[in-house]
Design an enzyme around this catalytic site. Structure first.
Site, short mmCIF file in Angstrom:
data_model
loop_
_atom_site.label_atom_id
_atom_site.label_comp_id
_atom_site.label_asym_id
_atom_site.label_seq_id
_atom_site.Cartn_x
_atom_site.Cartn_y
_atom_site.Cartn_z
N LYS A 118 -8.34 53.35 -17.41
CA LYS A 118 -7.16 52.69 -17.99
C LYS A 118 -7.13 51.20 -17.63
O LYS A 118 -6.89 50.36 -18.48
CB LYS A 118 -5.86 53.34 -17.48
CG LYS A 118 -5.70 54.79 -17.81
CD LYS A 118 -4.34 55.32 -17.40
CE LYS A 118 -4.09 55.37 -15.91
NZ LYS A 118 -4.88 56.38 -15.18
N ARG A 161 4.50 57.69 -16.50
CA ARG A 161 3.69 58.81 -16.02
C ARG A 161 4.49 60.11 -16.07
O ARG A 161 3.96 61.15 -15.71
CB ARG A 161 3.26 58.54 -14.58
CG ARG A 161 1.80 58.07 -14.47
CD ARG A 161 1.54 57.86 -12.99
NE ARG A 161 0.17 57.86 -12.61
CZ ARG A 161 -0.54 56.77 -12.35
NH1 ARG A 161 -0.02 55.59 -12.53
NH2 ARG A 161 -1.78 56.87 -11.93
N ARG A 185 -15.69 54.54 -7.08
CA ARG A 185 -14.99 53.35 -7.59
C ARG A 185 -14.75 52.34 -6.46
O ARG A 185 -14.42 52.72 -5.34
CB ARG A 185 -13.64 53.77 -8.18
CG ARG A 185 -12.71 52.61 -8.48
CD ARG A 185 -11.65 52.96 -9.47
NE ARG A 185 -10.69 53.95 -9.02
CZ ARG A 185 -9.68 54.39 -9.80
NH1 ARG A 185 -9.52 53.92 -11.01
NH2 ARG A 185 -8.85 55.31 -9.34
N ARG A 237 -10.34 52.15 -2.78
CA ARG A 237 -8.92 52.51 -2.77
C ARG A 237 -8.69 53.70 -1.84
O ARG A 237 -9.44 54.66 -1.89
CB ARG A 237 -8.47 52.89 -4.18
CG ARG A 237 -8.05 51.72 -5.00
CD ARG A 237 -7.73 52.12 -6.40
NE ARG A 237 -6.77 53.21 -6.52
CZ ARG A 237 -6.16 53.52 -7.65
NH1 ARG A 237 -6.39 52.81 -8.73
NH2 ARG A 237 -5.31 54.52 -7.70
N ARG A 253 -4.24 64.28 -7.15
CA ARG A 253 -3.75 63.40 -8.23
C ARG A 253 -3.99 64.04 -9.59
O ARG A 253 -3.18 63.87 -10.51
CB ARG A 253 -4.42 62.01 -8.14
CG ARG A 253 -3.87 61.20 -6.97
CD ARG A 253 -4.78 60.05 -6.62
NE ARG A 253 -4.79 59.02 -7.61
CZ ARG A 253 -5.82 58.19 -7.83
NH1 ARG A 253 -6.93 58.33 -7.14
NH2 ARG A 253 -5.73 57.27 -8.74
P1 AMP Z 1 -2.86 53.92 -10.30
O1 AMP Z 1 -3.39 52.66 -9.74
O2 AMP Z 1 -2.23 53.75 -11.65
O3 AMP Z 1 -3.85 55.05 -10.26
O4 AMP Z 1 -1.64 54.38 -9.33
C1 AMP Z 1 -1.87 54.70 -7.96
C2 AMP Z 1 -0.74 55.57 -7.44
O5 AMP Z 1 0.51 54.87 -7.53
C3 AMP Z 1 -0.50 56.86 -8.23
O6 AMP Z 1 -1.37 57.92 -7.82
C4 AMP Z 1 0.95 57.15 -7.89
O7 AMP Z 1 1.09 57.67 -6.59
C5 AMP Z 1 1.57 55.75 -7.88
N1 AMP Z 1 2.07 55.39 -9.22
C6 AMP Z 1 1.56 54.45 -10.07
N2 AMP Z 1 2.26 54.39 -11.22
C7 AMP Z 1 3.25 55.32 -11.10
C8 AMP Z 1 4.30 55.76 -11.94
N3 AMP Z 1 4.47 55.24 -13.18
N4 AMP Z 1 5.12 56.73 -11.48
C9 AMP Z 1 4.98 57.26 -10.25
N5 AMP Z 1 4.00 56.92 -9.41
C10 AMP Z 1 3.14 55.96 -9.81
#
Ligand code: AMP
Length: 219
Positions: A13, A85, A124, A159, A170
Site C-alpha cells: 500500500k 481499517r 521489509r 519495523r 496483524r
Molecule cells: P501500517 O503502517 O499501516 O501497517 O500500520 C501499522 C500499525 O498501526 C497497524 O498494525 C495498527 O496497529 C496501527 N494502525 C495504522 N492505521 C490504523 C487505523 N486506521 N486504525 C487502527 N490502527 C491503525
C-alpha cells in the site's frame, strides 16, 4: 481526489501509494506513519497507540479517528494509506468528506496470498527518515546499497511490528476488521482489485501501471 489503498499488511500500500502520489500530485496520508512518529516522539498518544501496535492489534477507533479528523476535514487530494481499517472508520470518513462536499474517488484493493505476505513483511526494511519513509525488501526489492535508502541515503530500519509472530496477528486482525471493507466499498461502487501473485502483476512497475489505469478510468 481521495484515493484509498486497501490491503493486508505488507501488500505494498505504501510503496504503490508513493508512486500514485507522485503522478497525481497527492499527499500520502499514512496513519501507520503518524502513529510511528508519535511513538518516536514519546507523546501520550504514541505511548497509548504503541500498546496496540506492538501486539499487532488495531489502535481503537476513537483514538485513530480523533488523530485524523481535523486533517481529513481540511486536506484535499489525499492518498489514504492504512485508513480506514474498520467499518466505523469508513463511515466516519464518508461523513467528514460529505460535510465538506467531497467523496472518495476510488478504493484500490491490493490482494496478495498470505504466504507471500509473511515473506514480504519478514524481509521489509523502511527508511528511517520520516520525510522519505521509502520501503524496500531485502529479497524482492533490495536497495542498491545494503542498509541505505536509494532515495535519500538515510539508514534503513526494520519495523518492530514486522516480526513473523506479529504479522500473523496483524493478518488475523486484517481479516476480522478490515476485510469487511471490501464488500462495503464494493456496495458503494468504489472498489477496484489488483491481484498480485505469480499469475498476474508481480513487479512494482506492473502493479503501479495497473493502479494508474484504474485511477485514469475513474477521473
Ligand atoms: P501500517 O503502517 O499501516 O501497517 O500500520 C501499522 C500499525 O498501526 C497497524 O498494525 C495498527 O496497529 C496501527 N494502525 C495504522 N492505521 C490504523 C487505523 N486506521 N486504525 C487502527 N490502527 C491503525
Amino acid at each position: 481526489m481521495y484515493i484509498i489503498m486497501l490491503g493486508a499488511p505488507g501488500t505494498g500500500k505504501g510503496t504503490i501509494g508513493k508512486e500514485i502520489t507522485k503522478k497525481y500530485n497527492l499527499t500520502q496520508f499514512s496513519t501507520g506513519d503518524l502513529f510511528r512518529e508519535e511513538i518516536k516522539n514519546g507523546t501520550e498518544l504514541g505511548i497509548e497507540a504503541d500498546k496496540y501496535i506492538s501486539e499487532g492489534k488495531l489502535v481503537p477507533d476513537d483514538i485513530t479517528i480523533s488523530m485524523v479528523e481535523s486533517s481529513l476535514s481540511k486536506a484535499d487530494n489525499l492518498l489514504l494509506d492504512g485508513f480506514p481499517r474498520t467499518i466505523v472508520q469508513a463511515e466516519r470518513l464518508k461523513k467528514i468528506l460529505n460535510e465538506n462536499g467531497k467523496k472518495v474517488t476510488v478504493v484500490i484493493d491490493l490482494s496478495v496470498p498470505d504466504e507471500d505476505i509473511i515473506k514480504r513483511t519478514a524481509s521489509r526494511v523502511i527508511c528511517s527518515n520520516r520525510n522519505c519513509r521509502a520501503s524496500f525488501n531485502t529479497i524482492f526489492m533490495p536497495p542498491k546499497q545494503e542498509g541505505i535508502c536509494d532515495i535519500c541515503g538515510s539508514k534503513l530500519i526494520v519495523r518492530d511490528d514486522d516480526k513473523p509472530e506479529t504479522t500473523k496477528k496483524r493478518l488475523e486482525v486484517y481479516y476480522k476488521n478490515t476485510e469487511p471493507l471490501i464488500d462495503y466499498y464494493k456496495n458503494e461502487g468504489l472498489l477496484e482489485k489488483i491481484d498480485i501473485n505469480i499469475y498476474s502483476p508481480t513487479t512494482k512497475e506492473d502493479t503501479t501501471n495497473k493502479a494508474f489505469s484504474i485511477i485514469d478510468s475513474r477521473i
